[in-house]
Structures are given as structure tokens and as C-alpha cells.
Design a protein around this motif. Structure first.
Motif, PDB file in Angstrom:
ATOM      1  N   UNK A 178       0.831  -1.211   0.000  1.00 37.62           N
ATOM      2  CA  UNK A 178       0.000   0.000   0.000  1.00 37.62           C
ATOM      3  C   UNK A 178       0.869   1.266   0.000  1.00 37.62           C
ATOM      4  N   UNK A 179       1.874   1.272   0.868  1.00 41.15           N
ATOM      5  CA  UNK A 179       2.751   2.450   0.949  1.00 41.15           C
ATOM      6  C   UNK A 179       3.547   2.620  -0.351  1.00 41.15           C
ATOM      7  N   UNK A 180       4.026   1.510  -0.920  1.00 41.23           N
ATOM      8  CA  UNK A 180       4.809   1.613  -2.155  1.00 41.23           C
ATOM      9  C   UNK A 180       3.930   2.058  -3.330  1.00 41.23           C
ATOM     10  N   UNK A 181       2.670   1.613  -3.349  1.00 40.77           N
ATOM     11  CA  UNK A 181       1.769   2.059  -4.423  1.00 40.77           C
ATOM     12  C   UNK A 181       1.547   3.562  -4.332  1.00 40.77           C
ATOM     13  N   UNK A 182       1.419   4.044  -3.119  1.00 42.67           N
ATOM     14  CA  UNK A 182       1.234   5.493  -2.932  1.00 42.67           C
ATOM     15  C   UNK A 182       2.498   6.247  -3.350  1.00 42.67           C
ATOM     16  N   UNK A 183       3.650   5.718  -2.936  1.00 44.79           N
ATOM     17  CA  UNK A 183       4.924   6.347  -3.310  1.00 44.79           C
ATOM     18  C   UNK A 183       5.080   6.377  -4.831  1.00 44.79           C
ATOM     19  N   UNK A 184       4.598   5.326  -5.481  1.00 44.02           N
ATOM     20  CA  UNK A 184       4.684   5.247  -6.941  1.00 44.02           C
ATOM     21  C   UNK A 184       3.851   6.350  -7.601  1.00 44.02           C
ATOM     22  N   UNK A 185       2.636   6.516  -7.101  1.00 44.43           N
ATOM     23  CA  UNK A 185       1.759   7.573  -7.638  1.00 44.43           C
ATOM     24  C   UNK A 185       2.426   8.937  -7.458  1.00 44.43           C
ATOM     25  N   UNK A 186       3.123   9.119  -6.329  1.00 47.99           N
ATOM     26  CA  UNK A 186       3.790  10.400  -6.059  1.00 47.99           C
ATOM     27  C   UNK A 186       5.094  10.556  -6.838  1.00 47.99           C
ATOM     28  N   UNK A 187       5.452   9.557  -7.651  1.00 44.94           N
ATOM     29  CA  UNK A 187       6.670   9.653  -8.456  1.00 44.94           C
ATOM     30  C   UNK A 187       7.954   9.434  -7.672  1.00 44.94           C
ATOM     31  N   UNK A 188       7.860   8.767  -6.515  1.00 49.32           N
ATOM     32  CA  UNK A 188       9.071   8.575  -5.691  1.00 49.32           C
ATOM     33  C   UNK A 188       9.855   7.317  -6.077  1.00 49.32           C
ATOM     34  N   UNK A 189       9.237   6.430  -6.875  1.00 46.58           N
ATOM     35  CA  UNK A 189       9.885   5.144  -7.179  1.00 46.58           C
ATOM     36  C   UNK A 189      10.444   5.096  -8.600  1.00 46.58           C
ATOM     37  N   UNK A 190      11.465   4.301  -8.789  1.00 47.18           N
ATOM     38  CA  UNK A 190      11.993   4.030 -10.120  1.00 47.18           C
ATOM     39  C   UNK A 190      10.879   3.350 -10.938  1.00 47.18           C
ATOM     40  N   UNK A 191      10.912   3.568 -12.255  1.00 47.08           N
ATOM     41  CA  UNK A 191       9.750   3.204 -13.079  1.00 47.08           C
ATOM     42  C   UNK A 191       9.497   1.693 -13.159  1.00 47.08           C
ATOM     43  N   UNK A 192      10.537   0.861 -12.963  1.00 42.81           N
ATOM     44  CA  UNK A 192      10.344  -0.586 -13.127  1.00 42.81           C
ATOM     45  C   UNK A 192       9.773  -1.269 -11.883  1.00 42.81           C
TER      46      UNK A 192
END
Lengths: 222, 222
Positions: A127-141
Motif C-alpha cells: 500500500x505504501x509503495x503504491x502510494x509512493x509510486x503515484x507520487x513519483x518517488x519510485x523508479x519506473x520498473x
């Protein structure tokens, strides 16, 4: 209300006793009679809350669930890090959390489904990583569920190693080191540069949560 | 020579019995009498090889030590990866390795020093990483001993999670996923591009070692 308070206290006394007995004897060898003797409650009270040894173990396993979630933060990766380091802090300081984690790694516990804590922690992480992804905090892969599983699994082993080597004394350093190794494959460099993963972070987060909790008690209910 | 063969067979029968009993009952609850009954050897033979329950457990713990080291390879990071994935392969296929790893995570095993396997695996990893460093395969900031500890700890937890969730069925995929997350923080990109960390690598390495072993038996001793 008073009656409910007493039920909560009784349940807690039973779980504390169960944690102690499971930790000393292991799930397999522990008996309800021993737990009963340590808890100092009536047989009826125990069976009212927990109808079997398996229910008692499930109760202890739930005691490592996140109690006070980390508040929202501008950076969700920091929130994930804080969830991890706070759990490490609780492992060092809270015997109940320690007993719960040990039970989830007790491979001799036949007939007990120990998957719960792994799955629940993975869910929190995903859940936290999905949110971080939406916020553009994660590498694209990054695949949030896969990464969450790696973090949860790796953490379980790092804590077991720290326990076996020095009874958790070096746990904050080991967890910080694990995060240093994992985050560069997950987080974009600009976020990585701002995230605090030092070994003092767990204690700092605990202090923050205690202050928030104390403040919430002072606010009159409207 | 014949006498020595028999001693080796007896020792192996005792360790296999000890592994079985420790796995079923846990270290704490297991007794020497049970191990004796399962092994089918005389009391004298057992005590000759292992004077105490702790010695028996130490014997089982040593059974996860690397038996056939991975041969030299042009890329030492591949050799490290192969050591990790081969251990995962043995966890899936060899009951003795499985019993040994479970014992090293048995937190109820009071009085048993379970640090041995962690320290020995860390040493193997540190040595390989130091060699990889000399060969220029690692990023410049890497501390081999620290990284080895992270790999060993993280692996221990990932295998425990796979065991709890599906009795090791997805272990190769989980280990591959762990390496995908760890190696980019450790290895230079040009080496990373050539290393095989797919989930089929463990079985391939086992086949390679068996072929090498069979070939070595065919070579006449000069």
C-alpha cells in the motif's frame, strides 16, 4: 464500560502469559494449562477469549501488527522506512512484539498457520509503495507487491540474525544497512537523498508518536 | 579403511536421525533417547560421535556448510550468486539442509549457540566479495563484510517467508527477486548486465557440479 475494561485487561493478561510460554517452550511443546497458570485467570475466562492453543497463538501473532500507523508525510518512502525502523525499535523494547515475531518464525509449530504476519506486513508495504509510486518517488520498473515481499522477507532474516548473534543489540545498525542496500534499487535518487535511514531513526519515530498520542489525549472531544 | 567407512555411515545415520527429531520436536523438546531410537545405533556409538544434545545440534548446523564450493569463474559476483542460489536449491531438495537451516532459526533453542551458520556464511560471502572487489566488479563504496551480512540475513528471512507461505515452492523466484533488489547497490552496471540471477540458475549450477564431480571420479589418480 468498566466490564469492557476488565475484559480487555483479562485478554491482555492471557496474551502476555501465552507469549511468555510460547517463547520459553515453543508452540509445539506449550500447553494451555501452563498458559493458564502463568496468566492467573480462570479456565472459563481463558476459553471465552481463546477457544484453543491455535487461537492463543493467532492472538500473539496479531500483536506484531502495526498499532499506531506512521502519520502521513510529504515523502511516502520515508513513511515506509519509518514503519520498518519502528518495528525494529519495538522488537528491541517490547517483549510481546518479540514473542510474536519469534512465533511467526517457529518452524516446529505444526498445524499453526504462520503466514498471517508475513501477508499483513506485505500488504502494509504494498500500500505504501503504491502510494509512493503515484507520487513519483519510485523508479519506473518497481513492482510494489514484489518489493514489499522482499523488504518483509529480508527484514525477518536480518532480525533473526541479529537475535542469534547478539540478542538484538545491533538491530538498528543492521536494519539501516539493509535499507541502504535495498532502497537504491527502488527509489529515485532525488528522494533517496532526502530519506533518513540512519540507525537512530527508530527511536526518533517512537518519540514523535508518543508526543502525538499525548497531544491527542489533551484535545477535548467536541 | 572399511572401519572408517562404517564410522562415516554411523555418523551420518545419527545426524539424519537428529535432524528428523529436531525438525519434528524443536531443539528444546528433543531428547537423545528419541534420536537414539530413530538412528538405530547403540548408545555407545552415539556418545562416541556426539557427547551431548548440543554436539548433535552443532553437527546438524554444520550440515548446511557449503559442501562443493562453486568453481572459480571469470566473474566472482556470478560465483557469489551461484553460492546463494545453490543453497536455495538444496533447501528445496535436501531434508538435512532444511533441518539445519530451521535449527539455526529455532529461537527456543536455549543454550545452543546458533551463531555458527550465520558467521560461516558471512565469511564465505565476505571472501567472495573481497575477491570481486579486487577484480573491479563492485561499486567503490561497498564494504564486503557489511554487504555479506546483509545478503546472509536477508536470505535467511526470504527462505523463512517462502517456507511459511508455501513450503518453499516459490523459493527460487523469491531469491531471484531478492538478488534483483540487492545487486544494483553492490555491483558495477557492466557486471550486472552479465550476471545470471534468473530463478532457474540454482538447478543449472547443481547439474554443473554433478557433472564436474562425475568427471573427477573418472580421472585416474596419478
Amino acid at each position: 464500560m468498566v466490564k469492557q475494561d476488565r475484559a480487555i485487561r483479562t485478554r491482555h493478561a492471557i496474551l502476555t502469559a501465552a507469549a511468555k510460554v510460547f517463547e520459553e517452550r515453543g508452540y509445539q511443546a506449550a500447553t494451555i494449562s501452563e498458559i493458564l497458570a502463568v496468566a492467573g485467570v480462570t479456565k472459563g475466562a481463558l476459553y471465552f477469549h481463546f477457544p484453543s492453543k491455535e487461537h492463543l497463538a493467532e492472538g500473539v501473532l496479531h500483536e506484531q501488527d502495526q498499532r499506531l500507523p506512521i502519520p502521513e508525510r510529504p515523502c511516502t518512502v520515508q513513511r515506509l522506512v519509518d514503519t520498518v525502523v519502528l518495528h525494529a525499535y519495538h522488537l528491541q523494547t517490547d517483549p510481546m512484539v518479540r514473542a510474536s515475531v519469534r512465533l511467526s518464525l517457529d518452524q516446529q509449530a505444526q498445524g499453526l498457520d504462520r503466514s498471517g504476519p508475513f501477508l499483513r506486513w506485505s500488504e502494509v508495504g504494498t500500500e505504501l509503495l503504491e502510494k509512493a509510486q503515484v507520487q513519483g518517488e519510485l523508479l519506473s520498473h518497481v513492482n510494489p507487491a514484489e518489493t514489499a515481499d522482499v523488504v518483509v522477507g529480508a527484514f525477518a532474516g536480518v532480525q533473526a540474525m541479529s537475535q542469534a548473534l547478539c540478542n538484538y543489540q545491533d538491530l538498528p545498525r543492521r536494519v539501516s544497512c539493509l535499507l541502504q542496500h535495498l532502497l537504491p534499487s527502488v527509489v529515485v535518487p532525488s528522494v533517496l537523498a532526502t530519506v533518513d535511514i540512519t540507525e537512530h531513526r527508530g527511536a526518533a519515530v517512537q518519540t514523535e508518536l508518543e508526543a502525538l498520542h499525548a497531544a491527542s489525549l489533551r484535545v477535548p472531544v467536541s
